[in-house]
Design a protein around this motif. Structure first.
Motif, mmCIF file in Angstrom:
data_model
loop_
_atom_site.group_PDB
_atom_site.id
_atom_site.type_symbol
_atom_site.label_atom_id
_atom_site.label_comp_id
_atom_site.label_asym_id
_atom_site.label_seq_id
_atom_site.Cartn_x
_atom_site.Cartn_y
_atom_site.Cartn_z
ATOM 1 N N ALA A 168 61.731 19.767 58.040
ATOM 2 C CA ALA A 168 62.270 21.124 58.022
ATOM 3 C C ALA A 168 61.228 22.143 57.581
ATOM 4 C CB ALA A 168 63.482 21.198 57.095
ATOM 5 N N GLY A 169 60.234 21.690 56.820
ATOM 6 C CA GLY A 169 59.219 22.604 56.322
ATOM 7 C C GLY A 169 59.677 23.413 55.122
ATOM 8 N N THR A 170 60.800 23.027 54.546
ATOM 9 C CA THR A 170 61.350 23.707 53.374
ATOM 10 C C THR A 170 62.308 22.751 52.676
ATOM 11 O OG1 THR A 170 62.485 25.694 52.598
ATOM 12 C CG2 THR A 170 63.293 24.745 54.641
ATOM 13 N N ASP A 171 62.594 23.026 51.418
ATOM 14 C CA ASP A 171 63.552 22.169 50.722
ATOM 15 C C ASP A 171 64.972 22.722 50.791
ATOM 16 O OD1 ASP A 171 63.111 24.307 49.003
ATOM 17 O OD2 ASP A 171 63.147 23.100 47.200
ATOM 18 N N GLU A 172 65.094 24.002 51.168
ATOM 19 C CA GLU A 172 66.416 24.627 51.206
ATOM 20 C C GLU A 172 66.373 25.876 52.069
ATOM 21 O OE1 GLU A 172 69.002 26.876 47.876
ATOM 22 O OE2 GLU A 172 68.442 24.803 47.377
ATOM 23 N N GLU A 173 67.483 26.143 52.745
ATOM 24 C CA GLU A 173 67.606 27.372 53.520
ATOM 25 C C GLU A 173 69.074 27.720 53.697
ATOM 26 O OE1 GLU A 173 66.334 27.211 57.635
ATOM 27 O OE2 GLU A 173 66.859 25.098 57.755
ATOM 28 N N MET A 221 77.571 32.000 55.069
ATOM 29 C CA MET A 221 76.389 31.220 55.392
ATOM 30 C C MET A 221 76.323 30.003 54.479
ATOM 31 S SD MET A 221 73.399 33.900 56.321
ATOM 32 C CE MET A 221 73.539 35.133 55.054
ATOM 33 N N ALA A 222 76.036 28.865 55.077
ATOM 34 C CA ALA A 222 75.954 27.627 54.325
ATOM 35 C C ALA A 222 74.553 27.440 53.747
ATOM 36 C CB ALA A 222 76.291 26.443 55.230
ATOM 37 N N ARG A 223 74.503 26.838 52.588
ATOM 38 C CA ARG A 223 73.227 26.486 51.954
ATOM 39 C C ARG A 223 72.906 25.048 52.340
ATOM 40 N NH1 ARG A 223 73.128 26.012 45.617
ATOM 41 N NH2 ARG A 223 71.573 24.399 45.543
ATOM 42 N N VAL A 224 71.759 24.841 52.978
ATOM 43 C CA VAL A 224 71.349 23.514 53.439
ATOM 44 C C VAL A 224 70.163 23.060 52.608
ATOM 45 C CG1 VAL A 224 70.603 22.129 55.411
ATOM 46 C CG2 VAL A 224 72.145 24.068 55.770
ATOM 47 N N ARG A 225 70.296 21.873 52.008
ATOM 48 C CA ARG A 225 69.227 21.307 51.191
ATOM 49 C C ARG A 225 68.688 20.060 51.888
ATOM 50 N NH1 ARG A 225 71.938 20.916 45.313
ATOM 51 N NH2 ARG A 225 73.155 19.376 46.461
ATOM 52 N N TYR A 226 67.367 19.974 51.944
ATOM 53 C CA TYR A 226 66.693 18.855 52.604
ATOM 54 C C TYR A 226 65.985 18.008 51.555
ATOM 55 C CZ TYR A 226 67.275 21.978 56.597
ATOM 56 O OH TYR A 226 67.796 22.813 57.545
ATOM 57 N N PHE A 227 65.989 16.706 51.764
ATOM 58 C CA PHE A 227 65.364 15.784 50.833
ATOM 59 C C PHE A 227 64.393 14.861 51.563
ATOM 60 C CE2 PHE A 227 69.357 17.166 49.105
ATOM 61 C CZ PHE A 227 69.066 17.425 47.776
ATOM 62 N N ALA A 228 63.321 14.480 50.858
ATOM 63 C CA ALA A 228 62.329 13.503 51.335
ATOM 64 C C ALA A 228 61.825 13.861 52.735
ATOM 65 C CB ALA A 228 62.903 12.101 51.259
ATOM 66 N N ALA A 229 61.925 12.929 53.695
ATOM 67 C CA ALA A 229 61.382 13.146 55.037
ATOM 68 C C ALA A 229 62.051 14.336 55.735
ATOM 69 C CB ALA A 229 61.544 11.889 55.884
ATOM 70 N N ALA A 230 63.307 14.585 55.445
ATOM 71 C CA ALA A 230 63.984 15.742 56.049
ATOM 72 C C ALA A 230 63.349 17.048 55.577
ATOM 73 C CB ALA A 230 65.475 15.716 55.713
ATOM 74 N N GLU A 231 62.929 17.081 54.313
ATOM 75 C CA GLU A 231 62.243 18.270 53.796
ATOM 76 C C GLU A 231 60.923 18.480 54.526
ATOM 77 O OE1 GLU A 231 60.193 19.862 49.659
ATOM 78 O OE2 GLU A 231 61.676 18.255 49.547
ATOM 79 N N GLU A 232 60.210 17.392 54.760
ATOM 80 C CA GLU A 232 58.939 17.498 55.489
ATOM 81 C C GLU A 232 59.160 18.020 56.905
ATOM 82 O OE1 GLU A 232 56.502 13.960 55.313
ATOM 83 O OE2 GLU A 232 57.207 13.565 53.276
ATOM 84 N N ALA A 291 67.233 21.556 67.931
ATOM 85 C CA ALA A 291 66.596 22.437 68.915
ATOM 86 C C ALA A 291 65.421 23.205 68.317
ATOM 87 C CB ALA A 291 67.621 23.418 69.485
ATOM 88 N N GLU A 292 65.574 23.654 67.075
ATOM 89 C CA GLU A 292 64.536 24.460 66.428
ATOM 90 C C GLU A 292 63.375 23.631 65.916
ATOM 91 O OE1 GLU A 292 66.393 26.701 63.297
ATOM 92 O OE2 GLU A 292 67.897 27.493 64.677
ATOM 93 N N ARG A 293 63.667 22.425 65.496
ATOM 94 C CA ARG A 293 62.648 21.554 64.896
ATOM 95 C C ARG A 293 62.728 20.198 65.573
ATOM 96 N NH1 ARG A 293 65.304 23.853 59.776
ATOM 97 N NH2 ARG A 293 63.979 25.633 59.350
ATOM 98 N N PRO A 294 61.943 20.011 66.641
ATOM 99 C CA PRO A 294 62.051 18.786 67.430
ATOM 100 C C PRO A 294 61.947 17.486 66.621
ATOM 101 C CG PRO A 294 60.715 20.386 68.580
ATOM 102 C CD PRO A 294 60.991 20.959 67.219
ATOM 103 N N GLY A 295 61.194 17.468 65.549
ATOM 104 C CA GLY A 295 61.101 16.273 64.720
ATOM 105 C C GLY A 295 62.422 15.903 64.075
#
Length: 77
Positions: free
Chosen positions: A14-19, A1-12, A35-39
């Motif tokens: 995604a609703g999380t900073d990492e998953e 499983m890959a670790r995905v980190r979100y920053f700035a607007a992508a974090e907003e 598909a999961e997060r239309p934004g």
């Protein structure tokens, strides 16, 4: 499983900073996130998406130790 980190607007969006994600390739990850997060569908094409610190093609495999960074465009001055 890959670790995905979100920053700035992508974090907003995604609703999380990492998953942790199970998609086998970067392209599959992009498709699943849109598909999961239309934004995210509108934001992802503008983001720099790095796999283990490098830009790669969508067919790049994602493994258990893979780190994916989703970096939206930043304004600077």
């Amino acid at each position: 499983m890959a670790r995905v980190r979100y920053f700035a607007a992508a974090e907003e969006m995604a609703g999380t900073d990492e998953e942790t994600r199970v998609e086998p390739t970067l392209g599959a990850l992009r498709t699943a996130l849109a598909a999961e997060r239309p934004g995210m569908a509108g934001l992802l094409p503008r983001c720099a998406v790095l796999v283990d610190g490098s830009r790669v093609d969508d067919d790049e495999p994602l493994g258990e130790a893979t780190v994916v960074d989703v970096l939206p465009p930043f304004a600077g001055g």
